[in-house]
Design a protein around this motif. Structure first.
Motif, PDB file in Angstrom:
ATOM      1  N   LEU A 291       0.860  -1.181   0.000  1.00  0.00           N
ATOM      2  CA  LEU A 291       0.000   0.000   0.000  1.00  0.00           C
ATOM      3  C   LEU A 291       0.897   1.232   0.000  1.00  0.00           C
ATOM      4  O   LEU A 291       1.621   1.489   0.967  1.00  0.00           O
ATOM      5  N   ASP A 292       0.866   1.965  -1.090  1.00  0.00           N
ATOM      6  CA  ASP A 292       1.610   3.219  -1.236  1.00  0.00           C
ATOM      7  C   ASP A 292       0.617   4.342  -0.970  1.00  0.00           C
ATOM      8  O   ASP A 292      -0.192   4.687  -1.830  1.00  0.00           O
TER       9      ASP A 292
ATOM     10  N   GLU B  61      -6.795  -4.604   1.791  1.00  0.00           N
ATOM     11  CA  GLU B  61      -8.010  -3.903   1.394  1.00  0.00           C
ATOM     12  C   GLU B  61      -8.805  -3.449   2.610  1.00  0.00           C
ATOM     13  O   GLU B  61      -9.346  -2.332   2.627  1.00  0.00           O
ATOM     14  N   ARG B  62      -8.873  -4.308   3.630  1.00  0.00           N
ATOM     15  CA  ARG B  62      -9.593  -3.924   4.845  1.00  0.00           C
ATOM     16  C   ARG B  62      -8.882  -2.779   5.562  1.00  0.00           C
ATOM     17  O   ARG B  62      -9.524  -1.847   6.063  1.00  0.00           O
ATOM     18  N   PHE B  63      -7.555  -2.848   5.590  1.00  0.00           N
ATOM     19  CA  PHE B  63      -6.798  -1.786   6.253  1.00  0.00           C
ATOM     20  C   PHE B  63      -7.012  -0.450   5.554  1.00  0.00           C
ATOM     21  O   PHE B  63      -7.204   0.585   6.211  1.00  0.00           O
ATOM     22  N   LEU B  64      -6.965  -0.439   4.225  1.00  0.00           N
ATOM     23  CA  LEU B  64      -7.125   0.806   3.488  1.00  0.00           C
ATOM     24  C   LEU B  64      -8.473   1.448   3.771  1.00  0.00           C
ATOM     25  O   LEU B  64      -8.567   2.673   3.957  1.00  0.00           O
ATOM     26  N   GLN B  65      -9.525   0.646   3.817  1.00  0.00           N
ATOM     27  CA  GLN B  65     -10.844   1.187   4.116  1.00  0.00           C
ATOM     28  C   GLN B  65     -10.889   1.792   5.524  1.00  0.00           C
ATOM     29  O   GLN B  65     -11.396   2.899   5.736  1.00  0.00           O
TER      30      GLN B  65
ATOM     31  N   LYS C 121      -3.393   9.380  -5.474  1.00  0.00           N
ATOM     32  CA  LYS C 121      -1.983   9.077  -5.208  1.00  0.00           C
ATOM     33  C   LYS C 121      -1.789   7.873  -4.288  1.00  0.00           C
ATOM     34  O   LYS C 121      -0.666   7.566  -3.900  1.00  0.00           O
ATOM     35  N   THR C 122      -2.861   7.212  -3.937  1.00  0.00           N
ATOM     36  CA  THR C 122      -2.787   6.038  -3.060  1.00  0.00           C
ATOM     37  C   THR C 122      -3.082   4.796  -3.889  1.00  0.00           C
ATOM     38  O   THR C 122      -4.110   4.722  -4.575  1.00  0.00           O
ATOM     39  N   ARG C 123      -2.169   3.809  -3.834  1.00  0.00           N
ATOM     40  CA  ARG C 123      -2.299   2.610  -4.668  1.00  0.00           C
ATOM     41  C   ARG C 123      -2.060   1.356  -3.827  1.00  0.00           C
ATOM     42  O   ARG C 123      -1.224   1.348  -2.930  1.00  0.00           O
TER      43      ARG C 123
ATOM     44  N   LEU D  94       7.245   0.812  -7.541  1.00  0.00           N
ATOM     45  CA  LEU D  94       6.875   1.555  -6.345  1.00  0.00           C
ATOM     46  C   LEU D  94       7.840   2.717  -6.169  1.00  0.00           C
ATOM     47  O   LEU D  94       9.056   2.521  -6.153  1.00  0.00           O
ATOM     48  N   ASP D  95       7.328   3.930  -6.041  1.00  0.00           N
ATOM     49  CA  ASP D  95       8.148   5.114  -5.793  1.00  0.00           C
ATOM     50  C   ASP D  95       8.096   5.475  -4.317  1.00  0.00           C
ATOM     51  O   ASP D  95       7.008   5.606  -3.744  1.00  0.00           O
ATOM     52  N   PHE D  96       9.280   5.647  -3.710  1.00  0.00           N
ATOM     53  CA  PHE D  96       9.349   6.025  -2.297  1.00  0.00           C
ATOM     54  C   PHE D  96      10.631   6.806  -2.063  1.00  0.00           C
ATOM     55  O   PHE D  96      11.725   6.339  -2.395  1.00  0.00           O
TER      56      PHE D  96
END
Length: 351
Positions: A173-174, A282-286, A303-305, A328-330
């Motif tokens: 999760l970015d 998916e649960r965490f993102l929600q 900007k969140t993927r 992934l860009d970081f």
């Protein structure tokens, strides 16, 4: 009940630099011994010697604030200025000046607002950061790397590489927080500060900076939310805010909600998370969106993927006919999942 500082004899003279450092070490040890202790007397640690060290720690060629005073100009009468500044801080007569707003270009062509504090505000903020840092460096999570002593972007990149190549990470999760420094809620911030700080003079000082406002083209405007990017105290306040909003919650979520392994690497308001299972991610993102909204923040939708990533990603996607994994860009580097399980094959391509 508010727990005070360890018993100390009343000060009868201005502490020397060695005594001041010893005082901050006692603060650090007290914070380390008890994570619930609230410090009732902190401002006396802001001594003339600490202000002098703070002055010398500032960037010498930085742009001046609304006072138009440069580092070198202030240094021409440094000792007298620091004694007067110390007296105003300790007596409550110190007044914070508004930040001067300027804009710097961003990579996407937009403008990033920066707040430049007056020189005396920078000095006092630097000193207060040293005092508060003695407490919060004992509290902050190991996966937090931004603007902390002894930690750098390279440390964060190393931590991310180890997590991706050695832990059970299959989904990443970015995440991006929309305009974090501009939307940080002052009331929540002060509640978080008060978890550890019960010194009313220190609390008033922080409120002065939050309410000082900004000056743009000679026009003053109030600040009811946010903390200016570019001010000396902002990185500490940002880390403090996300410590309570994100870091402690992630620890709880990983222990109580996750089905598989969960990792996180955070650098200021930029963070990446890895998950063993997609349903966890998916649960965490929600729930992350709901968590952020509770504290006045918003996850940037564009900007969140959530991407399939890690040392198993290429094989898993090839088996499904799904094509190559996304990159992934970081922190200015592009991370590729190609051969991520092998030390010599993993790569970060600097852009």
């Amino acid at each position: 009940m508010t727990k005070g500082n360890p018993q100390e004899p009343p000060a009868t003279r201005t502490p020397s630099r060695g005594e001041a450092l010893c005082g901050l070490e006692r603060v650090r040890q007290a914070a380390k011994r008890d994570s619930t202790v609230r410090f009732t007397a902190l401002l006396h640690h802001v001594t003339v010697d600490l202000l002098r060290d703070s002055y010398h720690a500032l960037k010498r060629d930085a742009c001046p604030g609304v006072d138009e005073v440069t580092w070198r100009e202030y240094g021409e009468n440094l000792e007298a200025g620091l004694v007067d500044l110390h007296d105003r801080v300790q007596s409550g007569r110190y007044r914070a000046k508004p930040s001067k707003r300027i804009y710097i270009p961003k990579a996407d062509g937009r403008q990033r607002p920066i707040g430049i504090a007056a020189l005396e505000d920078k000095i006092v903020q630097q000193a207060v950061s040293q005092v508060l840092g003695a407490i919060y460096e004992e509290d902050f999570a190991n996966f937090s790397y931004g603007f902390r002593p002894g930690r750098s972007p390279h440390n964060a990149l190393d931590a991310l590489w180890v997590a991706i190549t050695q832990r059970q990470v299959s989904w990443v999760l970015d995440a991006d927080i929309r305009s974090f420094f501009d939307t940080l809620d002052h009331e929540w911030l002060m509640k978080f500060v008060e978890h550890r700080v019960a010194d009313p003079r220190m609390l008033r000082l922080i409120r002065k900076w939050l309410r000082a406002g900004v000056s743009e083209d000679g026009q003053w405007s109030a600040t009811t939310v946010g903390t200016p990017q570019g001010s000396v105290i902002s990185p500490l306040l940002a880390n403090l805010y996300l410590h309570y909003v994100l870091d402690l919650w992630v620890k709880w979520w990983r222990k109580n909600r996750a089905r598989g392994e969960v990792i996180i690497v955070r650098y200021a308001d930029d963070f990446v998370m890895g998950f063993q299972h997609r349903d966890d991610a998916e649960r965490f993102l929600q729930e992350l969106r709901e968590r952020m909204a509770k504290f006045g923040l918003e996850i940037h939708q564009d900007k969140t993927r959530l991407i399939e990533f890690g040392r198993f990603a290429i094989e898993n996607r090839k088996r499904r006919g799904a094509g190559k994994p996304e990159t992934l860009d970081f922190l200015g580097f592009t991370h590729s999942a190609r051969n991520a399980g092998q030390t010599e094959g993993s790569r970060c391509d600097g852009r």
